[in-house]
Design a protein around this motif. Structure first.
Motif, mmCIF file in Angstrom:
data_model
loop_
_atom_site.group_PDB
_atom_site.id
_atom_site.type_symbol
_atom_site.label_atom_id
_atom_site.label_comp_id
_atom_site.label_asym_id
_atom_site.label_seq_id
_atom_site.Cartn_x
_atom_site.Cartn_y
_atom_site.Cartn_z
ATOM 1 N N MET A 1 -7.475 10.854 -1.190
ATOM 2 C CA MET A 1 -6.715 9.844 -1.416
ATOM 3 C C MET A 1 -7.265 9.167 -2.710
ATOM 4 O O MET A 1 -8.249 9.367 -3.203
ATOM 5 C CB MET A 1 -7.052 8.536 -0.550
ATOM 6 N N ASP A 2 -6.168 8.876 -3.419
ATOM 7 C CA ASP A 2 -6.474 8.211 -4.934
ATOM 8 C C ASP A 2 -6.729 6.790 -4.745
ATOM 9 O O ASP A 2 -7.580 6.253 -5.626
ATOM 10 C CB ASP A 2 -5.095 8.469 -5.682
ATOM 11 N N ALA A 3 -6.401 6.355 -3.389
ATOM 12 C CA ALA A 3 -6.570 5.035 -3.348
ATOM 13 C C ALA A 3 -6.544 4.470 -1.973
ATOM 14 O O ALA A 3 -5.770 5.283 -1.300
ATOM 15 C CB ALA A 3 -6.030 3.778 -4.409
ATOM 16 N N SER A 4 -7.100 3.440 -1.576
ATOM 17 C CA SER A 4 -6.743 2.925 -0.187
ATOM 18 C C SER A 4 -5.360 2.258 -0.136
ATOM 19 O O SER A 4 -4.561 2.512 0.958
ATOM 20 C CB SER A 4 -7.989 1.929 0.216
ATOM 21 N N VAL A 5 -4.999 1.513 -1.328
ATOM 22 C CA VAL A 5 -3.729 0.729 -1.230
ATOM 23 C C VAL A 5 -3.053 1.371 -2.659
ATOM 24 O O VAL A 5 -4.022 0.997 -3.630
ATOM 25 C CB VAL A 5 -3.820 -0.457 -0.991
ATOM 26 N N ILE A 6 -1.760 1.571 -2.802
ATOM 27 C CA ILE A 6 -1.027 1.319 -4.013
ATOM 28 C C ILE A 6 0.150 0.394 -4.275
ATOM 29 O O ILE A 6 0.548 0.032 -3.023
ATOM 30 C CB ILE A 6 -0.364 2.659 -4.320
ATOM 31 N N VAL A 7 -0.197 -0.608 -4.938
ATOM 32 C CA VAL A 7 0.651 -1.606 -5.050
ATOM 33 C C VAL A 7 1.566 -1.526 -6.526
ATOM 34 O O VAL A 7 1.216 -1.077 -7.264
ATOM 35 C CB VAL A 7 -0.122 -3.098 -5.415
ATOM 36 N N VAL A 8 2.945 -1.645 -6.039
ATOM 37 C CA VAL A 8 3.925 -1.381 -7.112
ATOM 38 C C VAL A 8 4.370 -2.731 -7.660
ATOM 39 O O VAL A 8 5.052 -3.432 -6.889
ATOM 40 C CB VAL A 8 5.128 -0.295 -6.601
ATOM 41 N N GLY A 9 4.139 -3.097 -8.965
ATOM 42 C CA GLY A 9 4.626 -4.028 -9.296
ATOM 43 C C GLY A 9 3.458 -5.187 -9.760
ATOM 44 O O GLY A 9 2.600 -5.447 -8.982
ATOM 45 N N ALA A 124 7.014 8.926 -0.060
ATOM 46 C CA ALA A 124 6.882 9.648 0.903
ATOM 47 C C ALA A 124 5.999 9.143 1.961
ATOM 48 O O ALA A 124 4.802 9.129 1.662
ATOM 49 C CB ALA A 124 7.045 11.061 0.857
ATOM 50 N N ASP A 125 6.282 8.527 3.261
ATOM 51 C CA ASP A 125 5.353 8.349 4.346
ATOM 52 C C ASP A 125 5.181 9.500 5.150
ATOM 53 O O ASP A 125 6.059 9.992 5.764
ATOM 54 C CB ASP A 125 5.748 7.167 5.115
ATOM 55 N N THR A 126 3.914 10.097 5.002
ATOM 56 C CA THR A 126 3.644 11.326 5.781
ATOM 57 C C THR A 126 2.834 11.039 7.096
ATOM 58 O O THR A 126 2.084 12.053 7.650
ATOM 59 C CB THR A 126 2.661 12.176 4.816
ATOM 60 N N ASN A 127 2.791 9.946 7.386
ATOM 61 C CA ASN A 127 2.245 9.321 8.642
ATOM 62 C C ASN A 127 0.835 9.282 8.385
ATOM 63 O O ASN A 127 0.350 8.021 9.178
ATOM 64 C CB ASN A 127 2.686 10.485 9.929
ATOM 65 N N ALA A 146 -3.479 5.306 1.563
ATOM 66 C CA ALA A 146 -3.235 4.824 3.124
ATOM 67 C C ALA A 146 -1.941 4.205 3.039
ATOM 68 O O ALA A 146 -1.644 4.168 4.344
ATOM 69 C CB ALA A 146 -4.685 4.377 3.924
ATOM 70 N N TYR A 147 -1.856 3.108 2.314
ATOM 71 C CA TYR A 147 -1.048 2.285 2.583
ATOM 72 C C TYR A 147 -0.164 1.962 0.845
ATOM 73 O O TYR A 147 -0.836 2.247 0.028
ATOM 74 C CB TYR A 147 -1.172 0.799 3.215
ATOM 75 N N LEU A 148 1.099 1.525 0.930
ATOM 76 C CA LEU A 148 1.776 1.175 -0.032
ATOM 77 C C LEU A 148 2.560 -0.162 0.156
ATOM 78 O O LEU A 148 3.099 -0.564 1.290
ATOM 79 C CB LEU A 148 3.048 2.307 -0.514
ATOM 80 N N VAL A 149 2.472 -0.938 -0.922
ATOM 81 C CA VAL A 149 3.070 -2.270 -0.897
ATOM 82 C C VAL A 149 3.816 -2.481 -2.179
ATOM 83 O O VAL A 149 3.669 -2.346 -3.287
ATOM 84 C CB VAL A 149 2.069 -3.424 -0.969
ATOM 85 N N GLY A 150 5.001 -2.459 -1.885
ATOM 86 C CA GLY A 150 6.155 -2.731 -2.978
ATOM 87 C C GLY A 150 6.305 -4.221 -3.256
ATOM 88 O O GLY A 150 6.643 -5.127 -2.442
ATOM 89 N N CYS A 151 5.806 -4.842 -4.239
ATOM 90 C CA CYS A 151 5.581 -6.103 -5.029
ATOM 91 C C CYS A 151 6.642 -5.991 -6.441
ATOM 92 O O CYS A 151 6.467 -6.637 -7.085
ATOM 93 C CB CYS A 151 4.425 -6.585 -5.250
ATOM 94 N N TYR A 265 9.343 -6.311 7.466
ATOM 95 C CA TYR A 265 8.292 -6.476 6.208
ATOM 96 C C TYR A 265 7.365 -5.267 6.043
ATOM 97 O O TYR A 265 6.730 -5.078 5.073
ATOM 98 C CB TYR A 265 7.735 -7.836 6.157
ATOM 99 N N ARG A 266 7.412 -4.410 7.124
ATOM 100 C CA ARG A 266 6.660 -3.150 7.271
ATOM 101 C C ARG A 266 7.438 -1.982 8.024
ATOM 102 O O ARG A 266 8.240 -2.266 8.841
ATOM 103 C CB ARG A 266 5.602 -3.464 8.125
ATOM 104 N N ARG A 267 7.287 -0.787 7.125
ATOM 105 C CA ARG A 267 7.913 0.270 7.615
ATOM 106 C C ARG A 267 6.869 1.437 7.843
ATOM 107 O O ARG A 267 6.465 2.093 6.621
ATOM 108 C CB ARG A 267 9.280 0.999 7.157
ATOM 109 N N GLY A 268 6.107 1.640 8.908
ATOM 110 C CA GLY A 268 5.176 2.612 8.873
ATOM 111 C C GLY A 268 4.029 2.100 8.037
ATOM 112 O O GLY A 268 3.310 1.118 8.164
ATOM 113 N N ARG A 269 3.709 2.933 6.801
ATOM 114 C CA ARG A 269 2.610 2.752 6.109
ATOM 115 C C ARG A 269 3.191 2.016 4.651
ATOM 116 O O ARG A 269 2.476 1.853 3.813
ATOM 117 C CB ARG A 269 1.786 3.896 5.520
ATOM 118 N N VAL A 270 4.280 1.503 4.784
ATOM 119 C CA VAL A 270 4.959 0.918 3.654
ATOM 120 C C VAL A 270 5.325 -0.663 3.925
ATOM 121 O O VAL A 270 5.989 -0.850 4.865
ATOM 122 C CB VAL A 270 6.369 1.442 3.063
ATOM 123 N N PHE A 271 4.943 -1.639 3.073
ATOM 124 C CA PHE A 271 5.209 -2.875 3.149
ATOM 125 C C PHE A 271 5.679 -3.377 1.897
ATOM 126 O O PHE A 271 5.852 -2.754 0.903
ATOM 127 C CB PHE A 271 3.636 -3.699 3.182
#
Length: 486
Positions: A1-9, A124-127, A146-151, A265-271
């Motif tokens: 993993m590159d990070a626990s969470v990636i935040v976009v924005g 891509a959410d790979t589960n 592990a998770y992605l958050v679109g901001c 507000y959540r789809r799988g590992r994407v918020f």
């Protein structure tokens, strides 16, 4: 993993979330398409609720001297926030670029990794993880978390790539926004309706006027670039008769009255958070504030799950709590748009609202709505009036020293606030001492009561999760919000 969470924005929502995640001990990468901050003022302050949020993380000191005001409006009709009380004024004259700079500095100090010039083009959410492909000046980069958050705002790439449904109302009008110098305009701080639309202008310091122009009958169309100032000044002259064409624009923008909200507000590992999850007319500047509060709600929950101290289903409370808040913002901004921007057909409605707003209870209701002070989350089997609400900012004495509830939350941990010196409650909470602080305090002599509460369990975002007296056992509430004991 590159990070626990990636935040976009890397706007206010993404930066606030990055700081919250770092307070929770979670490594986070923020990807931002722009290579440099825009430096645009856009939002010019924040509501009372966001001011409280910044206080609880010790951020307000970084803003220096901040002017607060009790003046506001609802659909262009004056609204007096002093009906709430003096501690619930909003902050004004804080350009958005200042807020972004302060949040970015805070997040980086805490260890957030902010990477500019990274444009996300694939998700891509790979589960078991989320993969993100970003284009940079040096080539494509693939990252996993592990998770992605679109901001990433109202035109969110993450929302589109992750397949979120985004229903709502199509735009019916376009408005122009600009900061200009040299116009020498009479102030119109809450706007003026004209036969053809609405204009607003307010001095924001250094000789700059913030102007907004809404011309009815101007059909919104797709734009690939900000509107030229010549188009804005022409609309201004048609509505006011004033020629501002010789003024100097610092920047221009446009927005519409579209009102949309994702169904989840959540789809799988994407918020999604902030404008990525909900777009609306920027009436009262609620967008920035709702986005920051989305981030604070989600941050501690993601941190708890990633640290293994809370079950995965805690993340479902993010949608359950914040989706209704977003829906309420869409409702009130659409109502304000009707009152403010439509033609003579709404005059009877405006007259009725103006009459109703002379009543304190109506004024109080609307002020609480647009400031976010009326938010109440589901709190379990309790019925105490404070449950699910933010802890009121009342003065406390801890070991004889004055303090405020905001200071107890600087570390973004849970707090058991014991106002009755209850050994049983303190002993129970000690089992969660790795994530919940036990604070024995009493109200300052001149502070208001807390509706008879003797002990309160406060979440890291400042909301009350349990009270004594109440029907639920403290251990059950601690389990629900903070997972199994250490």
């Amino acid at each position: 993993m590159d990070a626990s969470v990636i935040v976009v924005g890397a706007g206010p929502t993404g930066l606030m979330l990055a700081g919250e995640l770092r307070l929770a001990g979670v490594d986070v990468i923020v990807l931002e398409r722009l290579t440099e901050p825009t430096g645009q003022s856009r939002g010019l302050g924040f509501t009372a609720r966001t001011l409280e949020v910044f206080h609880q993380r010790g951020l307000m000191e970084r803003f220096g001297e901040v002017t607060t005001s009790s003046a506001g409006h609802f659909g262009g009709l004056p609204l007096d926030f002093s009906i709430l009380d003096g501690i619930h004024f909003s902050a004004n004259s804080v350009p958005q670029w200042v807020t972004e700079r302060i949040l970015a500095e805070w997040a980086v100090e805490l260890g957030a990794d902010i990477r500019r010039g990274h444009e996300v083009v694939k998700v891509a959410d790979t589960n078991d993880a989320v993969e993100v492909l970003a284009q940079t000046a040096d080539g494509d980069v693939t990252l996993r978390a592990a998770y992605l958050v679109g901001c990433d705002g109202g035109h969110s790439t993450v929302r589109r790539l992750a397949g979120f449904d985004f229903p709502g109302a199509e735009p019916t009008m376009e408005m122009f926004l600009a900061d200009i110098v040299g116009a020498d305009l009479p102030p119109r701080p809450i706007g003026v309706r004209t036969p053809g639309g609405m204009v607003m202008n307010a001095p924001i310091g250094s000789g700059i006027d913030r102007i907004i122009v809404c011309e009815r009958g101007h059909t919104p169309g797709p734009r690939s670039a900000p509107p030229p100032f010549s188009e804005i000044s022409a609309a201004w002259q048609r509505l006011t008769g004033e020629d501002i064409s010789t003024a100097t624009p610092l920047w221009t923008s446009s927005f519409t009255d579209a009102a949309r909200q994702v169904t989840e507000y959540r789809r799988g590992r994407v918020f999604l958070a902030g404008d990525a999850a909900h777009v609306h007319l920027p009436a009262g500047g609620q967008g920035l504030n709702v986005g920051v509060q989305d981030a604070v709600n989600l941050g501690w929950k993601l941190g708890s799950v990633l640290r293994g101290t809370a079950p995965e289903h805690l993340l479902d409370t993010y949608h359950a709590e914040r989706h209704p808040v977003g829906a309420r913002v869409l409702m009130n901004t659409q109502a304000q748009g009707l009152l403010y921007l439509k033609g003579t057909e709404v005059e009877p409605l405006r007259e009725l609202f103006a009459e109703l707003m002379t009543y304190d209870e109506v004024n109080r209701h609307l002020a609480a709505m647009v400031s976010g002070l009326d938010i109440r989350y589901e709190g379990g089997p309790e019925d105490h009036p404070l449950l699910g609400r933010r802890l009121p900012p009342r003065d406390l004495l801890v070991d004889g020293n004055p303090t405020t509830p905001h200071r107890l939350l600087h570390a973004a941990r849970g707090v058991l606030l014991d106002l009755a010196d209850s050994p049983d409650h303190q002993h129970t909470a000690q089992r969660w001492r790795d994530r919940v602080d036990v604070v024995t305090a009493r109200l300052a002599p001149d502070s208001q009561g807390l509706e008879g509460a003797r002990t309160l369990l406060i979440r890291p975002d400042g909301y009350i999760a349990w009270t004594d007296p109440g029907r639920e056992a403290l251990a059950d509430a601690l389990h629900r919000w903070f997972g199994d004991p250490a």
